[in-house]
Scaffold this motif. Structure first.
Motif, PDB file in Angstrom:
ATOM      1  N   ARG A 307       0.845  -1.213   0.000  1.00 23.29           N
ATOM      2  CA  ARG A 307       0.000   0.000   0.000  1.00 23.29           C
ATOM      3  C   ARG A 307       0.877   1.259   0.000  1.00 23.29           C
ATOM      4  O   ARG A 307       0.712   2.154   0.822  1.00 23.29           O
ATOM      5  N   TYR A 308       1.777   1.328  -0.955  1.00 23.30           N
ATOM      6  CA  TYR A 308       2.708   2.459  -1.053  1.00 23.30           C
ATOM      7  C   TYR A 308       2.065   3.573  -1.883  1.00 23.30           C
ATOM      8  O   TYR A 308       1.708   3.366  -3.043  1.00 23.30           O
ATOM      9  N   LYS A 309       1.932   4.752  -1.269  1.00 24.46           N
ATOM     10  CA  LYS A 309       1.280   5.861  -1.979  1.00 24.46           C
ATOM     11  C   LYS A 309       2.300   6.894  -2.480  1.00 24.46           C
ATOM     12  O   LYS A 309       1.931   7.924  -3.032  1.00 24.46           O
ATOM     13  N   GLY A 310       3.584   6.568  -2.273  1.00 22.35           N
ATOM     14  CA  GLY A 310       4.633   7.562  -2.527  1.00 22.35           C
ATOM     15  C   GLY A 310       4.937   7.876  -3.984  1.00 22.35           C
ATOM     16  O   GLY A 310       5.748   8.757  -4.261  1.00 22.35           O
ATOM     17  N   LEU A 311       4.311   7.154  -4.928  1.00 21.43           N
ATOM     18  CA  LEU A 311       4.601   7.486  -6.333  1.00 21.43           C
ATOM     19  C   LEU A 311       4.113   8.896  -6.645  1.00 21.43           C
ATOM     20  O   LEU A 311       4.677   9.593  -7.476  1.00 21.43           O
ATOM     21  N   GLY A 312       3.037   9.294  -5.980  1.00 18.45           N
ATOM     22  CA  GLY A 312       2.544  10.669  -6.122  1.00 18.45           C
ATOM     23  C   GLY A 312       1.857  10.953  -7.445  1.00 18.45           C
ATOM     24  O   GLY A 312       1.610  12.106  -7.780  1.00 18.45           O
ATOM     25  N   ASP A 313       1.543   9.910  -8.209  1.00 20.53           N
ATOM     26  CA  ASP A 313       0.921  10.141  -9.520  1.00 20.53           C
ATOM     27  C   ASP A 313      -0.597  10.001  -9.426  1.00 20.53           C
ATOM     28  O   ASP A 313      -1.105   9.134  -8.716  1.00 20.53           O
ATOM     29  N   ARG A 314      -1.288  10.842 -10.173  1.00 19.73           N
ATOM     30  CA  ARG A 314      -2.736  10.714 -10.269  1.00 19.73           C
ATOM     31  C   ARG A 314      -3.050   9.999 -11.579  1.00 19.73           C
ATOM     32  O   ARG A 314      -2.414  10.255 -12.609  1.00 19.73           O
ATOM     33  N   VAL A 315      -4.004   9.074 -11.511  1.00 24.08           N
ATOM     34  CA  VAL A 315      -4.382   8.308 -12.709  1.00 24.08           C
ATOM     35  C   VAL A 315      -5.901   8.188 -12.755  1.00 24.08           C
ATOM     36  O   VAL A 315      -6.577   8.422 -11.753  1.00 24.08           O
TER      37      VAL A 315
END
Ligand SMILES: [Zn+2]
Length: 438
Positions: A307-315
């Motif tokens: 559950r890593y949210k660190g990519l910071g990209d919106r899709v």
């Protein structure tokens, strides 16, 4: 490499190839669930996850992918605060290496990775090439990447070449630190069938191509990867090259995430990742809606990501169903951080990653960097905004010197800020290169 890892690689090659064409949606979920249970066991051998989940989970029952919602989201800040070794499972004895998130996110993050992860990830990239008619064993391949010591491409190719000697006549590796003109001249000599690189580099090459350079550079396939491919970049590349263009969505932390299929849709690699797309309140979005991407990595021996949210990209989540026959999840409108090439006074194009990686190297040396933003307002001046905690003045002077070396006569202004503005391009150049030279 450990025998167990060689076995895992061979079975991945045999069993996971075209998995999303062979299995239906339910079978894919079951397959991912099996892999998740293994990864969860690995994660629980690390101090990082044991501390993170302490008093939160009833470990007497086996968690499945359907229980993911009970686990907390992991951000970059959680990993940055931890010791890198806390993400190494107890008892792990394989080779590990450091990898930096290269700077396309503006918040340098350094992680440890292992040989199996690197090779498994390369296998996925080879599958992406195959889908577009490129065979890495037969076709001529040129890759422009970050081959500095913390760069993901450097480590991946080093590991790859130690197992499979790279035939020099078929492979060309060019570093993002070279000027775009030199890259073009090397590419023209090599004449690859496939050209892969970061969008701003391929964009820079496209400008040169329009100026009449690189006449003999006519790749059949071009792939962009590593940063946001915006519509203007796509247009410039398509105008300059008569090639099949596809984008591969990846990151240093999560490896290969998704790739554009023959129909142009971005399919998630279901054998490598389980993804969630969440709204700003942490709730899952419905098909057709936009949210931020959260990944759970289903392979690898060290630095597990759950559950890593660190990519910071919106899709945008599209759901399942594509003419190509793959039944994996499709996403669209990937909105990450934009990076522009920097232009020097003598009209040379400099890769933005040649600059961002210097900042990452200083972060590795101890500069506590929360984030940065690079702005070229004019052709002879660059502003570098740093959100840094108690910066060491001597280190900042060294940083300025290192930046001056690649930026030539461009004036550098380093400014400290408490918080960076949100949703701004990471490396932004206001100089219109097309108007300047075309
Ligand atoms: Zn498709």
């Amino acid at each position: 490499m450990r025998i167990n890892d060689i076995f895992k690689l061979v079975s991945a090659y045999i069993l996971e190839r075209d998995l999303d064409r062979r299995l239906d949606v339910k079978e894919i979920h079951r397959y991912q669930d099996k892999k998740f249970r293994k990864i969860f066991k690995i994660a629980m051998k690390t101090r990082f996850y044991r501390d993170m989940y302490r008093d939160m989970i009833d470990f007497s029952r086996n968690l499945t992918l359907d229980d993911l919602g009970v686990l907390p989201l992991i951000g970059r800040e959680n990993i940055m605060k931890a010791h890198l070794k806390d993400l190494i499972p107890e008892g792990f004895r394989g080779n590990i290496f450091k990898v930096s998130t290269s700077g396309s996110t503006g918040k340098p993050l350094i992680l440890l990775n292992d040989e199996f992860t690197a090779l498994r990830c390369l296998l996925a990239f080879a599958d992406e090439l195959r889908a577009h008619g490129i065979d890495w064993r037969k076709d001529k391949i040129s890759i422009i990447g970050d081959f500095s010591f913390l760069g993901p491409e450097h480590n991946y190719m080093k590991i790859f070449s130690s197992f499979f000697p790279i035939p020099k006549k078929n492979f060309q590796l060019l570093d993002v630190g070279m000027s775009i003109k030199s890259i073009m001249s090397e590419l023209e000599k090599f004449r690859p069938d496939f050209l892969g690189g970061y969008p701003p580099i391929i964009k820079g090459l496209s400008y040169l191509k329009k100026l009449g350079m690189g006449e003999k550079l006519q790749p059949r396939v071009i792939a962009t990867s590593g940063s946001y491919l915006d519509n203007s970049t796509k247009r410039v590349i398509r105008d300059a090259f008569d090639a099949n263009l596809f984008d591969s969505y990846s990151s240093a932390e999560a490896g290969a995430i998704a790739h554009q299929c023959e129909e142009g849709n971005y399919h998630i690699h279901p054998e490598l990742l389980y993804i969630e797309v969440l709204d700003d309140h942490g709730m899952r979005v419905s098909d057709g809606e936009e949210g931020y991407i959260v990944v759970t990595k289903l392979y690898g021996n060290v630095s597990p990501l759950i559950r890593y949210k660190g990519l910071g990209d919106r899709v945008k989540l599209i759901g399942v169903g594509c003419e190509c026959g793959r039944k994996s999840i499709i996403i669209s409108d990937i909105r990450g951080r934009r990076v522009d090439p920097i232009i020097t006074k003598d009209h040379k194009l400099i890769s933005p990653f040649a600059i961002t990686r210097i900042l990452c190297e200083f972060a590795d040396k101890g500069l506590k960097l929360e984030g940065f933003h690079i702005l070229q307002k004019h052709i002879d001046e660059i502003e570098i905004f740093l959100d840094a905690e108690d910066p060491d003045i001597e280190m900042i002077r060294e940083l300025e010197k290192s930046l001056s070396r690649i930026l030539g006569g461009v004036k550098i202004n380093i400014k400290f800020v408490k918080h960076l503005k949100k949703n701004i391009p990471l490396v932004e150049s206001k100089v219109d290169y097309e108007a300047l030279v075309c």
